[in-house]
Every structure is written in structure tokens, then in C-alpha cells.
Scaffold this motif. Structure first.
Motif, PDB file in Angstrom:
ATOM      1  N   SER A 191      -6.090  24.679   1.989  1.00 57.08           N
ATOM      2  CA  SER A 191      -7.025  24.499   0.872  1.00 57.08           C
ATOM      3  C   SER A 191      -7.680  23.134   0.933  1.00 57.08           C
ATOM      4  N   ILE A 192      -6.884  22.111   1.214  1.00 58.33           N
ATOM      5  CA  ILE A 192      -7.444  20.756   1.329  1.00 58.33           C
ATOM      6  C   ILE A 192      -8.447  20.699   2.477  1.00 58.33           C
ATOM      7  N   MET A 193      -8.104  21.330   3.604  1.00 55.80           N
ATOM      8  CA  MET A 193      -8.974  21.298   4.780  1.00 55.80           C
ATOM      9  C   MET A 193     -10.315  21.965   4.504  1.00 55.80           C
ATOM     10  N   TYR A 194     -10.291  23.073   3.748  1.00 54.64           N
ATOM     11  CA  TYR A 194     -11.522  23.813   3.481  1.00 54.64           C
ATOM     12  C   TYR A 194     -12.322  23.228   2.326  1.00 54.64           C
ATOM     13  N   PHE A 195     -11.650  22.733   1.303  1.00 52.49           N
ATOM     14  CA  PHE A 195     -12.361  22.297   0.104  1.00 52.49           C
ATOM     15  C   PHE A 195     -12.737  20.818   0.126  1.00 52.49           C
ATOM     16  N   PHE A 196     -12.113  20.020   0.991  1.00 52.78           N
ATOM     17  CA  PHE A 196     -12.457  18.600   1.032  1.00 52.78           C
ATOM     18  C   PHE A 196     -13.912  18.370   1.440  1.00 52.78           C
ATOM     19  N   PRO A 197     -14.454  19.075   2.452  1.00 47.49           N
ATOM     20  CA  PRO A 197     -15.886  18.884   2.751  1.00 47.49           C
ATOM     21  C   PRO A 197     -16.789  19.249   1.579  1.00 47.49           C
TER      22      PRO A 197
ATOM     23  N   ALA B 218     -20.365  17.309  -2.736  1.00 48.16           N
ATOM     24  CA  ALA B 218     -20.739  17.192  -4.149  1.00 48.16           C
ATOM     25  C   ALA B 218     -20.661  15.741  -4.616  1.00 48.16           C
ATOM     26  N   LYS B 219     -19.631  15.030  -4.169  1.00 44.17           N
ATOM     27  CA  LYS B 219     -19.477  13.632  -4.554  1.00 44.17           C
ATOM     28  C   LYS B 219     -20.637  12.791  -4.043  1.00 44.17           C
ATOM     29  N   ALA B 220     -21.013  12.998  -2.787  1.00 43.90           N
ATOM     30  CA  ALA B 220     -22.097  12.214  -2.200  1.00 43.90           C
ATOM     31  C   ALA B 220     -23.439  12.544  -2.840  1.00 43.90           C
ATOM     32  N   ALA B 221     -23.613  13.807  -3.260  1.00 45.70           N
ATOM     33  CA  ALA B 221     -24.872  14.181  -3.899  1.00 45.70           C
ATOM     34  C   ALA B 221     -25.057  13.498  -5.245  1.00 45.70           C
ATOM     35  N   LEU B 222     -23.950  13.115  -5.895  1.00 44.15           N
ATOM     36  CA  LEU B 222     -24.020  12.474  -7.204  1.00 44.15           C
ATOM     37  C   LEU B 222     -23.971  10.953  -7.118  1.00 44.15           C
ATOM     38  N   GLN B 223     -23.895  10.423  -5.910  1.00 48.52           N
ATOM     39  CA  GLN B 223     -23.847   8.973  -5.737  1.00 48.52           C
ATOM     40  C   GLN B 223     -25.248   8.375  -5.684  1.00 48.52           C
ATOM     41  N   PRO B 224     -25.406   7.137  -6.126  1.00 53.48           N
ATOM     42  CA  PRO B 224     -26.679   6.434  -5.888  1.00 53.48           C
ATOM     43  C   PRO B 224     -26.908   6.256  -4.394  1.00 53.48           C
ATOM     44  N   ARG B 225     -28.135   6.149  -4.005  1.00 51.52           N
ATOM     45  CA  ARG B 225     -28.455   6.094  -2.582  1.00 51.52           C
ATOM     46  C   ARG B 225     -27.898   4.853  -1.909  1.00 51.52           C
ATOM     47  N   ASN B 226     -27.808   3.748  -2.643  1.00 51.31           N
ATOM     48  CA  ASN B 226     -27.268   2.541  -2.020  1.00 51.31           C
ATOM     49  C   ASN B 226     -25.793   2.695  -1.674  1.00 51.31           C
ATOM     50  N   GLU B 227     -25.041   3.512  -2.451  1.00 54.21           N
ATOM     51  CA  GLU B 227     -23.625   3.748  -2.136  1.00 54.21           C
ATOM     52  C   GLU B 227     -23.464   4.605  -0.891  1.00 54.21           C
ATOM     53  N   LEU B 228     -24.435   5.487  -0.616  1.00 50.95           N
ATOM     54  CA  LEU B 228     -24.329   6.351   0.557  1.00 50.95           C
ATOM     55  C   LEU B 228     -24.334   5.556   1.855  1.00 50.95           C
ATOM     56  N   TYR B 229     -24.994   4.420   1.843  1.00 47.94           N
ATOM     57  CA  TYR B 229     -25.103   3.608   3.058  1.00 47.94           C
ATOM     58  C   TYR B 229     -24.191   2.379   3.005  1.00 47.94           C
ATOM     59  N   ASP B 230     -23.310   2.344   2.007  1.00 48.20           N
ATOM     60  CA  ASP B 230     -22.365   1.236   1.886  1.00 48.20           C
ATOM     61  C   ASP B 230     -21.241   1.416   2.902  1.00 48.20           C
TER      62      ASP B 230
ATOM     63  N   VAL C 230     -15.804   2.863   1.659  1.00 46.85           N
ATOM     64  CA  VAL C 230     -15.638   4.293   1.376  1.00 46.85           C
ATOM     65  C   VAL C 230     -15.135   4.462  -0.048  1.00 46.85           C
ATOM     66  N   TYR C 231     -15.871   5.226  -0.834  1.00 45.78           N
ATOM     67  CA  TYR C 231     -15.468   5.527  -2.211  1.00 45.78           C
ATOM     68  C   TYR C 231     -15.127   7.014  -2.298  1.00 45.78           C
ATOM     69  N   TYR C 232     -13.883   7.294  -2.689  1.00 47.08           N
ATOM     70  CA  TYR C 232     -13.493   8.696  -2.819  1.00 47.08           C
ATOM     71  C   TYR C 232     -13.966   9.299  -4.133  1.00 47.08           C
ATOM     72  N   LEU C 233     -14.362   8.474  -5.069  1.00 46.89           N
ATOM     73  CA  LEU C 233     -15.004   8.915  -6.300  1.00 46.89           C
ATOM     74  C   LEU C 233     -16.244   8.058  -6.490  1.00 46.89           C
ATOM     75  N   PRO C 234     -17.338   8.656  -6.949  1.00 47.07           N
ATOM     76  CA  PRO C 234     -18.566   7.852  -7.119  1.00 47.07           C
ATOM     77  C   PRO C 234     -18.369   6.751  -8.153  1.00 47.07           C
ATOM     78  N   GLN C 235     -18.818   5.544  -7.826  1.00 43.01           N
ATOM     79  CA  GLN C 235     -18.739   4.429  -8.760  1.00 43.01           C
ATOM     80  C   GLN C 235     -19.727   4.595  -9.916  1.00 43.01           C
ATOM     81  N   GLU C 236     -20.782   5.352  -9.649  1.00 43.38           N
ATOM     82  CA  GLU C 236     -21.789   5.638 -10.668  1.00 43.38           C
ATOM     83  C   GLU C 236     -22.354   7.025 -10.393  1.00 43.38           C
TER      84      GLU C 236
END
Length: 292
Positions: A38-44, A49-61, A64-70
Motif C-alpha cells: 500500500s505504501i509503495m502504490y500510494f506514496f507516489p 497531490a502534495k507537490a500540486a498544493l505546494q508553492p512553486r518556489n518550494e518545488l525547486y527547493d 525535502v518537505y514531506y508536508l507542504p509548508q504552505e
């Protein structure tokens, strides 16, 4: 008194304890395997989803943030407002629904005929259809492009629907052939004795009993069409006619990748197949279980 009481040196309590331990260990191992998978399949999916909700500057930081800071919906806003994503989405829905319709009609009629009509070598015909499914799409796309271009069917919904149906119909015919074999012909024969036509018995008896198979075929055809890149990329050259897998490709540039747009698009692309499988999974599993 049980049999174990007559066996010297055998303690029933010890044997029961060992059996319970083995059972507990097996159950624990199964849970570990299931959780790991389950972890292997659902982690991607979670990471997307986490990266889609992150600000663009965090994507290129580099951190590594496992939860979005904003949490922000800026990526989705830019995707839906500043791009042709909704056009690509509408194209994919139209083509996928067309492929589902063509596949269901073709495979249902062919599967029913192969089980009810006396045809020479019909079993060999049914088995041959599954082998035609094994050919990769790349072997078909160039001859199809030349033919479609000659008759003016490139950059059209009909052309792409027919091309993708060539990928879904062979396996679907085999699936419906297997499924109609589980529908007792005696039920239709009883209806014929009371004056029902073959067409009426087909729609009134065989087709309702084949409902799980029909839903399995529909989900399979939708998934193939929704995810197809090869056919859509070759046959749809006009930007306004691109489907989602092809359209998302153009969010990349020669020296940069718009990860915010790509990840947001991927999250929205995954919604229809997930909802379809979630609500119809019991029919899907039943249909493939019968076919196997």
C-alpha cells in the motif's frame, strides 16, 4: 477423548499453542506485505497531490518537505485558466466515451455470436482475438496514420476513437466470449419456446446477466483510451484536438519543466479513473474472475 490423547508424548496444549503462533505469524506477515505494498502504490499519489498544493518556489527547493509548508491552489488556477487544459480534458472525455461505446457494442455482439451461433472454427476465432491484443500500438499507428490521412480522418474524434478501439476490441471480445459462456442457453431456449425472438431473448435475458462483463469491458476501454499516448500523439496534430496525455507533454519546454502544472494536471487526470473503479470495482472483479 480425542486422537491426540492416544499418542504418547504428544501434548495437545503445546500443539494448539504452536498452531496459534504459526497462524499469528502468518497473519502478521500478510499485514506487513499488504502495508508495504500500500505504501509503495500510494506514496507516489500522495507525493503528486502534495507537490500540486505546494508553492512553486518550494518545488525547486533543495530541502525535502514531506508536508507542504504552505498550501496554495495557484498551480491549479494557472492550469485551468492560463492553459488549454480544459480543452484537452474535454477531448479525452469525448474520445474515451466514444471508445467505450464502440467497444461495448462490438465486443457484446461478437461475444454473443461466438457462443450462440454455429460458426465453423468459432472457438479458434475467439482465441485468436486475444493474440491480436498482444501487438504493441506502435506497430499499428503508422499504417493507421497513412490510411487515416488518405481518407481525411486525422485530427478528428472519429478517427482517434476507431484507432483506439482497435486496441480495446480484441481483448473485450475474448472477455465477453468467456462471460456469455456462463449464461445458460437453456434460459433463452425457454423464452424461444414461448415465442420470444432471438433479439428479445438477447436484450431480455443474456444482456442483463452479462452486466458484470459489460462493466468490466467499459472500465477497460475507458482506461486504455484515457491513458493512450501513442495513437493520440500521431493522429491528433492540431493543438486544439490533443488529449490529456499528449497535452501535458507540452508543459515541458526545451530548457525547463513546469512541474507545478504537470503535477496539478496529473492529479486531475487521475480523478475519473479512480472514481470509475471505486464505484464499479465489484463488477470489474466479478467480470475478470469469470473470464479467468
Amino acid at each position: 477423548m480425542s486422537l491426540v490423547d492416544y499418542i504418547p508424548g504428544l501434548n495437545p496444549d503445546d500443539e494448539a499453542t504452536k498452531w496459534n503462533r504459526r497462524r499469528s505469524a502468518k497473519r502478521a506477515a500478510n499485514y506487513v506485505i499488504l502495508i508495504s505494498m500500500s505504501i509503495m502504490y500510494f506514496f507516489p499519489i500522495f507525493w503528486m497531490a502534495k507537490a500540486a498544493l505546494q508553492p512553486r518556489n518550494e518545488l525547486y527547493d533543495q530541502t525535502v518537505y514531506y508536508l507542504p509548508q504552505e498550501i496554495t491552489f495557484e498551480n491549479f488556477r494557472a492550469l485551468l485558466v492560463d492553459s488549454q487544459f480544459l480543452t484537452f480534458y474535454a477531448n479525452s472525455i469525448i474520445v474515451a466515451l466514444g471508445v467505450v461505446a464502440v467497444t461495448i457494442v462490438t465486443s457484446t455482439l461478437a461475444g454473443y455470436a461466438l457462443t450462440r451461433v454455429e460458426l465453423p472454427g468459432k472457438k479458434r476465432i475467439a482465441q485468436t482475438t486475444i493474440f491480436s491484443y498482444m501487438y504493441p500500438p506502435i506497430l499499428l499507428v503508422m499504417p493507421m496514420f497513412l490510411l487515416w490521412y488518405a481518407v481525411g480522418m486525422t485530427n478528428t474524434y472519429v478517427g482517434l476513437i476507431l484507432a483506439q478501439s482497435a486496441l480495446t476490441v480484441p481483448f473485450s471480445i475474448w472477455l465477453m466470449w468467456q462471460f456469455f459462456q456462463t449464461v445458460p442457453i437453456s434460459l433463452e431456449e425457454s423464452a424461444w419456446m414461448y415465442g420470444a425472438s432471438r433479439l428479445r431473448s438477447f436484450f431480455g435475458i443474456a444482456l442483463p446477466m452479462a452486466k458484470p462483463g459489460l462493466i468490466a469491458v467499459a472500465i477497460f476501454a475507458f482506461a486504455v483510451s484515457w491513458n493512450d499516448f501513442t495513437m493520440a500523439n500521431i493522429l491528433m496534430q492540431e493543438p486544439s484536438m490533443r488529449t490529456l496525455p499528449v497535452g501535458v507533454l507540452f508543459f515541458t519546454e526545451s530548457n525547463a519543466v513546469d512541474w507545478g502544472a504537470i503535477l496539478s494536471a496529473s492529479a486531475l487526470i487521475a480523478v475519473p479513473p479512480l472514481l470509475l473503479v471505486y464505484f464499479l470495482q465489484r463488477y470489474l472483479l466479478r467480470g475478470f474472475r469469470v473470464a479467468s
